[in-house]
Design a protein around this motif. Sequence first.
Motif, PDB file in Angstrom:
ATOM      1  N   ARG A  59       0.830  -1.218   0.000  1.00  0.00           N
ATOM      2  CA  ARG A  59       0.000   0.000   0.000  1.00  0.00           C
ATOM      3  C   ARG A  59       0.860   1.261   0.000  1.00  0.00           C
ATOM      4  N   ARG A  60       2.004   1.205   0.686  1.00  0.00           N
ATOM      5  CA  ARG A  60       2.789   2.444   0.768  1.00  0.00           C
ATOM      6  C   ARG A  60       3.837   2.559  -0.331  1.00  0.00           C
TER       7      ARG A  60
ATOM      8  N   PRO B 288       2.381   8.913   3.779  1.00  0.00           N
ATOM      9  CA  PRO B 288       2.808   7.580   3.308  1.00  0.00           C
ATOM     10  C   PRO B 288       4.325   7.412   3.329  1.00  0.00           C
TER      11      PRO B 288
ATOM     12  N   ARG C 298      -1.275  13.240  -2.208  1.00  0.00           N
ATOM     13  CA  ARG C 298      -0.843  12.192  -1.273  1.00  0.00           C
ATOM     14  C   ARG C 298      -0.721  10.851  -2.000  1.00  0.00           C
TER      15      ARG C 298
ATOM     16  N   VAL D 270      -2.728   4.224   3.878  1.00  0.00           N
ATOM     17  CA  VAL D 270      -1.545   4.788   3.203  1.00  0.00           C
ATOM     18  C   VAL D 270      -0.263   4.038   3.578  1.00  0.00           C
ATOM     19  N   GLY D 271      -0.416   2.905   4.279  1.00  0.00           N
ATOM     20  CA  GLY D 271       0.753   2.036   4.439  1.00  0.00           C
ATOM     21  C   GLY D 271       1.258   1.785   5.842  1.00  0.00           C
TER      22      GLY D 271
END
Lengths: 231, 382
Positions: free
Chosen positions: A87-88, A113, A160, B296-297
């Motif tokens: 995800r990041r 992130p 973002r 976002v991780g």
Amino acid sequence: MESNTNIVDVRGLRKVYRETETHVVALDNVSLTVHGGEFVAIVGASGSGKSTLLHLLGALDTPTSGVYELNGKNVATMNDDDLSVVRRTDIGFVFQVFNLIGQLTVLDNVSLPLRYTGIKDCDAEVRALESLTRVGLSHRATHLPSQLSGGEKQRVAIARALVIEPALVLADEPTGNLDSQTGCAILELFETLHRDGHTIVVVTHDENVAKRADRVITISDGNIVRSEVNA
Amino acid sequence: MCANRVRSGLSVLGIVFGVAAVVAMLAVVEGARNDVLERLSRLGTNVLFVHSKTENSGVERGLQYGDAHRLAHISSLIDMVAPAVVVDLRKHESVIGVTPSYMSVRQLFLQSGRALTDVDLKNRARVCVVGREIVGSDGSTVGLGDVVHVNSQMYQVVGIIASEKSSKDRSLGSLLRNHNNAILIPMTTLPKSSNVVDDAILLTEITIRTSDAKDLVATSEVVERALSQGQLSKPSVEIIIPRQLLREEQHAQRVFASVVGCVAFIGVLVGGIGVMNIMLANVAERCKEIGIRRAVGATKKQIAMLFLIESILLTLFGGVGGLILGAIASHGIARFGGWSVSISIWSILLAFGTAGIVGLLAGWYPAKRAANLDPVDAMRRE
């Protein structure tokens, strides 16, 4: 800008939600591919499974069965920590309700992130500012989200999503909370990203959004019923 | 945490009071320990006192010079004996009739001049050794060669005692007297005393030094037996072992410390529950933020750390408040209770350690709950 490389490769994806005595099949045997640089819109009625598909593509959830390869990585079998890494590093999310953290400044929201990747704070801020410049909001870096308009919030959310240079940008109804004029500006921003070579998958009800995509995939009752290439 | 300063502040009040109680308790214990060590170092760990319980009136037999003379030779356990007659003839000053052994047994040192000698005693020499705060008739501090008046007799100063730290000791009373205000004169020159060989000189006390601190109790038994043997009547005396008296005082302070310790424990416990409560409320209020961070991780561990650090910071702020309040409370105890208090670096570390551990324990469960939230569900919540 489209390439032959598959960024998303989904085969036989199935998602079943188990409740006390019943099973709800949200997605059933879904297969799709998204090429690098492609702009895909996923449309469908409420409850059709498009949000479930977006969450699976965004590594926010894992499928009950099937294969999901993102940029060559088998995401379907990853553990929670590995999903967080995906995800990041590979996915940039844009949500309908912006999902910015109210207590953080615009710059901190955009750099968030990067902070989970272990990048130095000063480097993260430089990259976040670059990303804000891309969406035309560098002058708002020190503001709080509550000081921004809806369109500006969505542009911050896009900044973002872009800050990690993702392989895939996922957007969930990105114009759903915006007036038509602001929505158009956001769509133009998505088109710019598309022209720059970003791979974009958008879930939407908005025909204007779907029209701008390279391909429109229609989902109904957890199945892909149509995949049309826009002229 | 910053968004709800008042709520966060109120929630750490328990920690503040708990840590303050820990600091105050440790300050009392540490102060008492230092005090005991200081007093023991002044008196010596190997001394005991035989204190006369009667006045020099003579109806009941008092402690006599003959007793001291006999005690000096009855046992190898006894190293040295120092008889003394204390006559408070002068305002704020003590006149003490002594033998040359007094300074040695009492661990008094000379700043200048010489000590009293056997010759002074034998010759009834009108000489004295004085403390540093003794003033002459003209109001100035006396020096070597000056003359002081004791009961209209003139005594020449031959020695000055090195300054002693003054003490407001209660348990040891006059035994731990302040020699800065003392005039030591040969016992034989005291008014009404007749002769050094007169065993009937009535004493105020005898200080006995043993060869070894371990022998104090055994020596006190030997002394008690010796005082009653071969005499028509046993003198009315009290045998005091300073170390035992101090132990009793220490015991009282330990009881106080235990009570304060219980208060501290309850305070810290209640504070910990308060912090856990506020952290659970934080998690509930920040569900959406948790979901966004996960999206976002952020890993589960990173989310858990976010809340754990907040919890620890919250309790550490409480720890700082508690430390300040504890220092004020300790100062109050010292001022109004008359106890010595001392805040050591260890009590500061313990206060922060306690606060940090409470923060860790109180934050652990809320942090775990936050980490285990499903990111999709969390983002949907408002």
